[in-house]
Design a protein around this motif. Structure first.
Motif, PDB file in Angstrom:
ATOM      1  N   GLU A  50       2.070   2.069  -5.460  1.00  0.00           N
ATOM      2  CA  GLU A  50       1.197   0.966  -5.069  1.00  0.00           C
ATOM      3  C   GLU A  50       1.859   0.074  -4.020  1.00  0.00           C
ATOM      4  O   GLU A  50       1.191  -0.509  -3.174  1.00  0.00           O
ATOM      5  N   ASN A  51       3.179  -0.037  -4.090  1.00  0.00           N
ATOM      6  CA  ASN A  51       3.927  -0.894  -3.165  1.00  0.00           C
ATOM      7  C   ASN A  51       4.582  -0.035  -2.084  1.00  0.00           C
ATOM      8  O   ASN A  51       5.571   0.650  -2.323  1.00  0.00           O
ATOM      9  N   LYS A  52       4.011  -0.062  -0.880  1.00  0.00           N
ATOM     10  CA  LYS A  52       4.499   0.765   0.224  1.00  0.00           C
ATOM     11  C   LYS A  52       5.940   0.425   0.595  1.00  0.00           C
ATOM     12  O   LYS A  52       6.771   1.302   0.845  1.00  0.00           O
ATOM     13  N   LYS A  53       6.259  -0.860   0.621  1.00  0.00           N
ATOM     14  CA  LYS A  53       7.603  -1.294   0.996  1.00  0.00           C
ATOM     15  C   LYS A  53       8.642  -0.773  -0.004  1.00  0.00           C
ATOM     16  O   LYS A  53       9.710  -0.294   0.379  1.00  0.00           O
ATOM     17  N   GLY A  57      11.839   1.991   0.564  1.00  0.00           N
ATOM     18  CA  GLY A  57      13.206   1.737   0.104  1.00  0.00           C
ATOM     19  C   GLY A  57      13.706   2.852  -0.793  1.00  0.00           C
ATOM     20  O   GLY A  57      14.862   3.292  -0.692  1.00  0.00           O
ATOM     21  N   PHE A  58      12.810   3.321  -1.667  1.00  0.00           N
ATOM     22  CA  PHE A  58      13.138   4.442  -2.555  1.00  0.00           C
ATOM     23  C   PHE A  58      13.475   5.684  -1.735  1.00  0.00           C
ATOM     24  O   PHE A  58      14.479   6.369  -1.997  1.00  0.00           O
ATOM     25  N   ASN A 146      16.495  -7.699  -6.947  1.00  0.00           N
ATOM     26  CA  ASN A 146      15.904  -6.817  -7.951  1.00  0.00           C
ATOM     27  C   ASN A 146      14.586  -6.187  -7.516  1.00  0.00           C
ATOM     28  O   ASN A 146      13.932  -5.499  -8.303  1.00  0.00           O
ATOM     29  N   TYR A 147      14.186  -6.413  -6.282  1.00  0.00           N
ATOM     30  CA  TYR A 147      12.889  -5.946  -5.787  1.00  0.00           C
ATOM     31  C   TYR A 147      12.723  -4.432  -5.946  1.00  0.00           C
ATOM     32  O   TYR A 147      11.748  -3.958  -6.537  1.00  0.00           O
ATOM     33  N   PHE A 152      11.062   0.565  -8.886  1.00  0.00           N
ATOM     34  CA  PHE A 152      11.537   1.897  -9.275  1.00  0.00           C
ATOM     35  C   PHE A 152      11.355   2.118 -10.769  1.00  0.00           C
ATOM     36  O   PHE A 152      10.800   3.138 -11.207  1.00  0.00           O
ATOM     37  N   TYR A 153      11.765   1.147 -11.572  1.00  0.00           N
ATOM     38  CA  TYR A 153      11.648   1.279 -13.017  1.00  0.00           C
ATOM     39  C   TYR A 153      10.182   1.303 -13.455  1.00  0.00           C
ATOM     40  O   TYR A 153       9.819   1.994 -14.416  1.00  0.00           O
ATOM     41  N   SER A 154       9.348   0.570 -12.751  1.00  0.00           N
ATOM     42  CA  SER A 154       7.920   0.547 -13.072  1.00  0.00           C
ATOM     43  C   SER A 154       7.302   1.929 -12.879  1.00  0.00           C
ATOM     44  O   SER A 154       6.530   2.405 -13.720  1.00  0.00           O
TER      45      SER A 154
END
Length: 237
Positions: A50-53, A57-58, A146-147, A152-154
């Motif tokens: 859902e989060n492109k940014k 990063g991932f 922690n962004y 990532f954990y979500s």
């Protein structure tokens, strides 16, 4: 911290870094970093984040093995001719600073990822000098520490990928964290048979440290394949 400073200043033997053997400590418990399975890797890459940014990063951590602070400090101008020029890092205490080793390095980057980065730049009307992972409240600073971890954990939770798992090969309980993605990169590169000296340079390590830190992940893969061939050729019954 004193040990870290002493090692950086060359006061300890270059062949022995006491930090290498120190595991992660969370809530007074020892945690050993693990890595994802190939199936889990594919699930994360195929999943529609859902989060492109956060996804970008991932991908940078997964494909290129950058440290979290290095990712936070990236600007669009750091992507040059298929490479990421890793020049700086960012943390909430020291702010913008040099990389962990104090040296700049070039890291290969997939064309598909470069395209996504510059599509993101165009979509958000950003400039070459701008931070890629800027804070929405102040574009002069990056997203909070922690962004990427939170996102990532979500996604791990949504895909039902366990963060804590028992590794029967090492006989240890291991934890998947964002930094595990850097280990994924090193493991893939080393197990591919590529030159350790080149890999170490791209990772910002010495070849010796590269072997010490990641050998347990790829050595077992080699041994598993060896055992399989012994059975196939009738050497083992």
């Amino acid at each position: 911290m004193p040990l870290k400073w002493a090692h950086k200043e060359g006061l300890l033997s270059k062949k022995f870094n006491p930090l290498n053997s120190i595991p992660i400590i969370r809530n007074n418990e020892i945690q050993h970093r693990g890595i994802l399975t190939e199936t889990e890797e594919k699930s994360l890459l195929d999943y529609k984040w859902e989060n492109k940014k956060a996804y970008l990063g991932f991908e940078i951590a997964y494909y290129c093995g950058l440290r979290l602070g290095e990712i936070r400090a990236l600007r669009f101008s750091d992507f040059v001719n298929g490479f990421i020029k890793v020049k700086r890092a960012y943390n909430d205490i020291d702010k913008l600073k040099e990389t962990k080793t104090g040296a700049c390095r070039s890291v290969p980057c997939p064309d598909s990822l470069v395209k996504q980065i510059f599509d993101f730049k165009k979509e958000n009307k950003l400039l070459d000098r701008d931070l890629i992972f800027y804070n929405t409240s102040n574009k002069a600073i990056p997203v909070d520490e922690n962004y990427f971890t939170r996102n990532f954990y979500s996604v791990l939770k949504k895909l039902k990928i366990p963060r804590i798992r028992f590794n029967s090969e090492t006989n240890l309980t291991e934890t998947i964290c964002f930094h595990s993605l850097r280990h994924q990169t090193a493991t893939r590169w080393v197990s591919s048979g590529l030159d350790l000296r080149v890999i170490a340079k791209a990772m910002g390590h010495s070849p010796l440290i590269l072997q010490q830190r990641y050998s347990n992940h790829y050595d077992q893969e080699i041994m598993n394949d060896f055992r399989k061939k012994l059975i196939e050729r009738g050497i083992f019954e």
